[in-house]
Design a protein around this motif. Sequence first.
Motif, short mmCIF file in Angstrom:
data_model
loop_
_atom_site.label_atom_id
_atom_site.label_comp_id
_atom_site.label_asym_id
_atom_site.label_seq_id
_atom_site.Cartn_x
_atom_site.Cartn_y
_atom_site.Cartn_z
N VAL A 18 68.61 43.12 35.94
CA VAL A 18 68.81 43.83 34.67
C VAL A 18 68.31 42.98 33.50
CG1 VAL A 18 70.58 44.68 33.07
CG2 VAL A 18 70.68 45.31 35.48
N GLY A 19 68.63 41.69 33.52
CA GLY A 19 68.19 40.79 32.46
C GLY A 19 66.67 40.67 32.40
N LEU A 20 66.05 40.53 33.57
CA LEU A 20 64.58 40.43 33.60
C LEU A 20 63.93 41.73 33.14
CD1 LEU A 20 64.03 38.45 36.92
CD2 LEU A 20 63.44 37.69 34.61
N PHE A 21 64.49 42.86 33.54
CA PHE A 21 63.92 44.13 33.11
C PHE A 21 64.05 44.31 31.61
CE2 PHE A 21 63.86 48.74 32.43
CZ PHE A 21 62.65 49.03 33.02
N PRO A 52 54.31 24.53 33.53
CA PRO A 52 53.69 24.55 34.85
C PRO A 52 53.70 25.96 35.47
CG PRO A 52 55.20 22.71 34.67
CD PRO A 52 55.40 23.56 33.45
N VAL A 53 52.58 26.33 36.08
CA VAL A 53 52.47 27.62 36.75
C VAL A 53 53.41 27.67 37.95
CG1 VAL A 53 50.85 29.18 37.95
CG2 VAL A 53 50.11 27.93 35.94
N SER A 83 50.37 38.76 19.91
CA SER A 83 51.21 37.63 20.29
C SER A 83 50.53 36.85 21.41
CB SER A 83 52.57 38.15 20.76
OG SER A 83 53.33 37.12 21.31
N THR A 84 50.55 35.54 21.32
CA THR A 84 49.85 34.72 22.32
C THR A 84 50.69 34.47 23.57
OG1 THR A 84 50.60 32.71 21.22
CG2 THR A 84 48.43 33.56 20.61
N PHE A 85 52.00 34.54 23.45
CA PHE A 85 52.84 34.17 24.58
C PHE A 85 53.40 35.38 25.34
CE2 PHE A 85 55.93 35.07 21.37
CZ PHE A 85 57.02 35.57 22.05
N ALA A 125 55.58 38.10 29.99
CA ALA A 125 55.86 39.40 30.62
C ALA A 125 55.39 39.39 32.07
CB ALA A 125 55.21 40.53 29.84
N LYS A 126 54.25 38.76 32.33
CA LYS A 126 53.76 38.65 33.71
C LYS A 126 54.74 37.86 34.56
CE LYS A 126 50.47 35.76 34.51
NZ LYS A 126 49.20 35.04 34.58
N TYR A 127 55.24 36.75 34.05
CA TYR A 127 56.23 35.95 34.77
C TYR A 127 57.49 36.80 35.04
CZ TYR A 127 53.97 31.35 34.39
OH TYR A 127 53.13 30.29 34.52
N CYS A 128 57.96 37.49 34.01
CA CYS A 128 59.16 38.34 34.18
C CYS A 128 58.94 39.41 35.24
CB CYS A 128 59.55 38.99 32.86
SG CYS A 128 60.37 37.90 31.71
#
Length: 161
Positions: free
Chosen positions: A17-20, A125-126, A41-43, A48-51
Amino acid sequence: METVKKLLDRILSTICVGLFGALVVLVTWQVFTRFVLNNPSTFSEELAKYCFVWLVLFGAAFVFGENGHMRIEFIQDALPKKLKIGVQIFIELCIIAFSALVLLSGGLTITKLAWVQMSAALHIPVGYLYAVMPICGVIVIFYCIYNIYYILKHKKPLEIV
């Protein structure tokens, strides 16, 4: 073991739920800054991809705990009870093997390799992106062990959601 499963279910549902929620906010912010402010926005795109990746993997692990993945049941339903129990245990063992090899072992390998690579926008770090793989591998393995325990303890097949 039941208490640990319920706690893990609650933790995973809260994480999902938090990630969504974070994903919705980040994408909304990205669209707002791009089309309203004309200064993207640069970040937010990378975060969003990470989430999204984390949401998919934690969500998949959560669905394993709920025994809710899609499956073809007509063959299994035609089997006698004892054979159905054996088939379900075999399936759980196959999932454990896949999770151990791909998610846990492969996830640890790729996380170690990616830990030295920095993300372009976030400058972290990726490896953080890939770290979710071994975590979810352990969670899926736990759920499979729990399912086998449940099947053997109750001497009946799992109920499919």
